[in-house]
Design a protein around this motif. Structure first.
Motif, PDB file in Angstrom:
ATOM      1  N   LEU A   1       0.958  -1.114   0.009  1.00  0.00           N
ATOM      2  CA  LEU A   1       0.078  -0.034   0.070  1.00  0.00           C
ATOM      3  C   LEU A   1       0.829   1.250   0.070  1.00  0.00           C
ATOM      4  O   LEU A   1       0.507   2.198  -0.643  1.00  0.00           O
ATOM      5  CB  LEU A   1      -0.797  -0.060   1.228  1.00  0.00           C
ATOM      6  CG  LEU A   1      -2.197   0.846   1.179  1.00  0.00           C
ATOM      7  CD1 LEU A   1      -3.095   0.602  -0.260  1.00  0.00           C
ATOM      8  CD2 LEU A   1      -3.177   0.446   2.333  1.00  0.00           C
ATOM      9  N   ASN A   2       1.942   1.229   0.739  1.00  0.00           N
ATOM     10  CA  ASN A   2       2.757   2.465   0.721  1.00  0.00           C
ATOM     11  C   ASN A   2       3.518   2.522  -0.711  1.00  0.00           C
ATOM     12  O   ASN A   2       3.606   3.824  -1.132  1.00  0.00           O
ATOM     13  CB  ASN A   2       4.142   2.125   1.708  1.00  0.00           C
ATOM     14  CG  ASN A   2       4.947   3.507   1.702  1.00  0.00           C
ATOM     15  OD1 ASN A   2       4.586   4.439   1.795  1.00  0.00           O
ATOM     16  ND2 ASN A   2       6.405   3.104   2.098  1.00  0.00           N
ATOM     17  N   GLU A   3       3.880   1.684  -1.557  1.00  0.00           N
ATOM     18  CA  GLU A   3       4.256   1.660  -2.874  1.00  0.00           C
ATOM     19  C   GLU A   3       2.922   2.349  -3.837  1.00  0.00           C
ATOM     20  O   GLU A   3       3.435   3.192  -4.513  1.00  0.00           O
ATOM     21  CB  GLU A   3       4.605   0.306  -3.431  1.00  0.00           C
ATOM     22  CG  GLU A   3       6.071  -0.221  -3.083  1.00  0.00           C
ATOM     23  CD  GLU A   3       6.120  -1.606  -3.262  1.00  0.00           C
ATOM     24  OE1 GLU A   3       5.535  -2.072  -4.638  1.00  0.00           O
ATOM     25  OE2 GLU A   3       6.888  -2.269  -2.798  1.00  0.00           O
ATOM     26  N   CYS A   4       1.683   1.662  -3.526  1.00  0.00           N
ATOM     27  CA  CYS A   4       0.797   2.404  -4.403  1.00  0.00           C
ATOM     28  C   CYS A   4       0.531   3.927  -3.980  1.00  0.00           C
ATOM     29  O   CYS A   4       0.028   4.807  -4.752  1.00  0.00           O
ATOM     30  CB  CYS A   4      -0.492   1.595  -3.975  1.00  0.00           C
ATOM     31  SG  CYS A   4      -0.599   0.017  -4.416  1.00  0.00           S
ATOM     32  N   MET A   5       0.766   4.255  -2.909  1.00  0.00           N
ATOM     33  CA  MET A   5       0.584   5.477  -2.443  1.00  0.00           C
ATOM     34  C   MET A   5       1.856   6.682  -2.459  1.00  0.00           C
ATOM     35  O   MET A   5       1.665   7.596  -1.962  1.00  0.00           O
ATOM     36  CB  MET A   5       0.230   5.573  -0.849  1.00  0.00           C
ATOM     37  CG  MET A   5      -1.439   5.067  -0.848  1.00  0.00           C
ATOM     38  SD  MET A   5      -2.538   6.277  -1.430  1.00  0.00           S
ATOM     39  CE  MET A   5      -2.488   7.541  -0.355  1.00  0.00           C
ATOM     40  N   TRP A   6       2.853   6.059  -3.107  1.00  0.00           N
ATOM     41  CA  TRP A   6       4.146   6.593  -3.091  1.00  0.00           C
ATOM     42  C   TRP A   6       3.845   8.149  -3.833  1.00  0.00           C
ATOM     43  O   TRP A   6       4.600   9.232  -2.979  1.00  0.00           O
ATOM     44  CB  TRP A   6       4.826   5.788  -4.065  1.00  0.00           C
ATOM     45  CG  TRP A   6       6.595   6.253  -3.765  1.00  0.00           C
ATOM     46  CD1 TRP A   6       7.425   6.909  -4.556  1.00  0.00           C
ATOM     47  CD2 TRP A   6       7.125   5.884  -2.635  1.00  0.00           C
ATOM     48  NE1 TRP A   6       8.516   6.987  -3.875  1.00  0.00           N
ATOM     49  CE2 TRP A   6       8.317   6.265  -2.646  1.00  0.00           C
ATOM     50  CE3 TRP A   6       6.682   5.128  -1.449  1.00  0.00           C
ATOM     51  CZ2 TRP A   6       9.496   6.305  -1.643  1.00  0.00           C
ATOM     52  CZ3 TRP A   6       7.741   5.176  -0.310  1.00  0.00           C
ATOM     53  CH2 TRP A   6       8.980   5.710  -0.513  1.00  0.00           C
TER      54      TRP A   6
ATOM     55  N   ALA B   1      -6.867   9.086  -3.837  1.00  0.00           N
ATOM     56  CA  ALA B   1      -5.970   7.840  -3.308  1.00  0.00           C
ATOM     57  C   ALA B   1      -5.925   7.748  -1.986  1.00  0.00           C
ATOM     58  O   ALA B   1      -6.103   6.493  -1.484  1.00  0.00           O
ATOM     59  CB  ALA B   1      -4.593   8.278  -3.978  1.00  0.00           C
ATOM     60  N   ARG B   2      -6.081   8.728  -0.874  1.00  0.00           N
ATOM     61  CA  ARG B   2      -6.120   8.609   0.356  1.00  0.00           C
ATOM     62  C   ARG B   2      -7.597   7.765   0.654  1.00  0.00           C
ATOM     63  O   ARG B   2      -7.572   6.868   1.566  1.00  0.00           O
ATOM     64  CB  ARG B   2      -6.097   9.721   1.090  1.00  0.00           C
ATOM     65  CG  ARG B   2      -6.071   9.884   2.604  1.00  0.00           C
ATOM     66  CD  ARG B   2      -4.652   8.907   2.981  1.00  0.00           C
ATOM     67  NE  ARG B   2      -3.340   9.516   2.524  1.00  0.00           N
ATOM     68  CZ  ARG B   2      -2.198   8.911   2.781  1.00  0.00           C
ATOM     69  NH1 ARG B   2      -2.212   7.839   3.331  1.00  0.00           N
ATOM     70  NH2 ARG B   2      -1.164   9.769   2.328  1.00  0.00           N
ATOM     71  N   ALA B   3      -8.676   8.097   0.104  1.00  0.00           N
ATOM     72  CA  ALA B   3      -9.874   7.478   0.413  1.00  0.00           C
ATOM     73  C   ALA B   3      -9.698   5.961  -0.003  1.00  0.00           C
ATOM     74  O   ALA B   3     -10.369   5.183   0.723  1.00  0.00           O
ATOM     75  CB  ALA B   3     -10.969   8.127  -0.245  1.00  0.00           C
ATOM     76  N   VAL B   4      -9.217   5.748  -1.091  1.00  0.00           N
ATOM     77  CA  VAL B   4      -9.038   4.214  -1.702  1.00  0.00           C
ATOM     78  C   VAL B   4      -8.227   3.526  -0.553  1.00  0.00           C
ATOM     79  O   VAL B   4      -8.528   2.443  -0.248  1.00  0.00           O
ATOM     80  CB  VAL B   4      -8.525   4.323  -2.972  1.00  0.00           C
ATOM     81  CG1 VAL B   4      -8.083   2.666  -3.130  1.00  0.00           C
ATOM     82  CG2 VAL B   4      -9.403   4.826  -3.936  1.00  0.00           C
ATOM     83  N   ALA B   5      -7.041   4.371  -0.260  1.00  0.00           N
ATOM     84  CA  ALA B   5      -6.056   3.521   0.930  1.00  0.00           C
ATOM     85  C   ALA B   5      -6.814   3.386   2.176  1.00  0.00           C
ATOM     86  O   ALA B   5      -6.408   2.142   2.796  1.00  0.00           O
ATOM     87  CB  ALA B   5      -4.664   4.317   1.043  1.00  0.00           C
ATOM     88  N   ASP B   6      -7.608   4.210   2.292  1.00  0.00           N
ATOM     89  CA  ASP B   6      -8.433   4.154   3.644  1.00  0.00           C
ATOM     90  C   ASP B   6      -9.265   2.804   3.775  1.00  0.00           C
ATOM     91  O   ASP B   6      -9.217   2.110   4.592  1.00  0.00           O
ATOM     92  CB  ASP B   6      -9.340   5.367   4.214  1.00  0.00           C
ATOM     93  CG  ASP B   6      -8.393   6.381   4.555  1.00  0.00           C
ATOM     94  OD1 ASP B   6      -7.282   6.237   5.085  1.00  0.00           O
ATOM     95  OD2 ASP B   6      -8.955   7.702   4.628  1.00  0.00           O
TER      96      ASP B   6
END
Ligand code: MG
Length: 384
Positions: free
Chosen positions: A112-117, A355-360
């Motif tokens: 998830l960190n890579e996705c949110m880079w 992206a933040r909402a998807v990551a949440d």
């Protein structure tokens, strides 16, 4: 010394308070209320289906994030009591420390960190704070759980300078290089003690770790030999469990003795004195720390990087990457509330908001929910 009685312990009466003012609880203390709110949260219940090392479906006896958090709390409470610290605050921090963990353990966090880079990254520790500050929806008067400063401070174990600047009061200690309260320091160490020991148990149970190899590791070998000498007839699981029980006891006694001596030597008189120290006052002795590290390295090489565990984590990474990418491309695939949250976040902060909402949403998933959603949305066959 009575629990919570030490002048350097946290106390309800001198708490730095909650983000949204509330009347004091009628029957409970402030930190008791925090602990109860954590236990009632959705994120807490989800921990039962989140991986510690082994994915949930690999066996019913392995630790999950929930049982891990409870073991951390037990160890933390024992030490808190012995040192006169606030036991309930310690318990609250321990129970909350992994609330922001993704499905599939560290593999999930890395993916998830890579996705949110490009959108500010993803860090599970920061996510735990986000869960209790924002994402839980339980109370009429405020978002999140509105926990006390002291509990939130304990949840945020580490933080980059960039993130610290965004966190206001809570981020200050990272910029000023100060320490958190002793209960927070303790929760952090109780986490490390818990996983080092229970991962030995889970590693042996899985057959991925061999007793003969573990006997070469000082902390295990010493207690194992002592158990066999004292109980020559004992066999099987009882030898292992008796060994691990002694390992935990030894390290807990070490933390209590070492920390007690360090607190005395630093002559702290209050929490403010604790905060202005250059290094934590709760710690293992140097010798015990070296042994702790040896075991940690052993587990890293022989369990966490075992090819069977790595095979699982590869697949887990793929599931999370594909879920994130698919949901990011088309937010209509999200359940309604999450889609609405993504649309609102996007109008406020552009793609980073989306992206933040998807990551949440993805971070909140349990292992089995992530596998199910991945299958439902993207794949005809079972990915794991
Ligand atoms: Mg943990």
């Amino acid at each position: 010394m009575a629990a919570g009685a030490a002048p350097w312990a946290a106390q309800d009466a001198i708490s730095r308070g909650r983000r949204y003012r509330e009347p004091p609880p009628q029957l409970r203390g402030e930190f008791q209320r925090d602990r109860d709110r954590i236990v009632h949260s959705n994120a807490f219940r989800r921990l039962v289906y989140k991986t510690q090392v082994f994915v949930n479906h690999e066996g019913d006896l392995y630790r999950t994030r929930l049982t891990h958090s409870m073991e951390v709390a037990q160890i933390g409470r024992t030490i808190a009591q012995a040192l006169g610290l606030h036991e309930t605050l310690t318990e609250a921090i321990c129970l909350a420390h992994d609330l922001g963990h993704t499905p599939f353990g560290h593999a999930g966090q890395d993916a998830l960190n890579e996705c949110m880079w490009d959108y500010g990254g993803f860090e599970h520790n920061l996510q735990s704070l986000r869960v209790v500050d924002l994402l839980e929806e339980r109370y009429a008067d405020f978002p999140g759980l509105n926990l006390t400063f002291e509990t939130r401070e304990g949840i945020l174990k580490h933080c980059s300078a960039n993130n610290a600047r965004l966190l206001g009061e809570l981020g200050e200690r990272f910029l000023r290089r100060q320490q958190p309260g002793l209960e927070a320091q303790l929760a952090n160490l109780a986490d490390a003690i818990a996983y080092n020991n229970h991962d030995v148990d889970d590693g042996l149970r899985s057959g991925l770790v061999e007793i003969d190899a573990l006997r070469e590791v000082v902390v295990f070998g010493r207690e194992y030999a002592a158990v066999l000498e004292r109980y020559p007839q004992l066999t099987g699981r009882r030898v292992i469990h008796e060994t691990i029980r002694r390992m935990i006891n030894r390290v807990v006694v070490d933390v209590v003795n070492t920390s007690r001596a360090q607190i005395a030597a630093a002559r702290v008189r209050s929490i403010d004195d604790v905060r202005s120290q250059e290094s934590p006052l709760i710690s293992l002795s140097e010798a015990a720390y070296a042994e702790h590290l040896e075991l940690k390295r052993f587990l890293n090489a022989n369990l966490y990087r075992h090819h069977r565990v790595l095979g699982m984590t590869d697949k887990a990474r793929k599931v999370l990457r594909e879920l994130f990418a698919g949901l990011m491309r088309d937010i209509d695939l999200l359940p309604r509330e999450h889609r609405d949250a993504a649309a609102t976040a996007e109008s406020a902060a552009g793609l980073a908001g989306r992206a933040r909402a998807v990551a949440d949403y993805v971070a909140g998933m349990t292992d089995r929910y992530a596998i199910g959603e991945h299958r439902r949305l993207f794949s005809a066959d079972d990915p794991l």
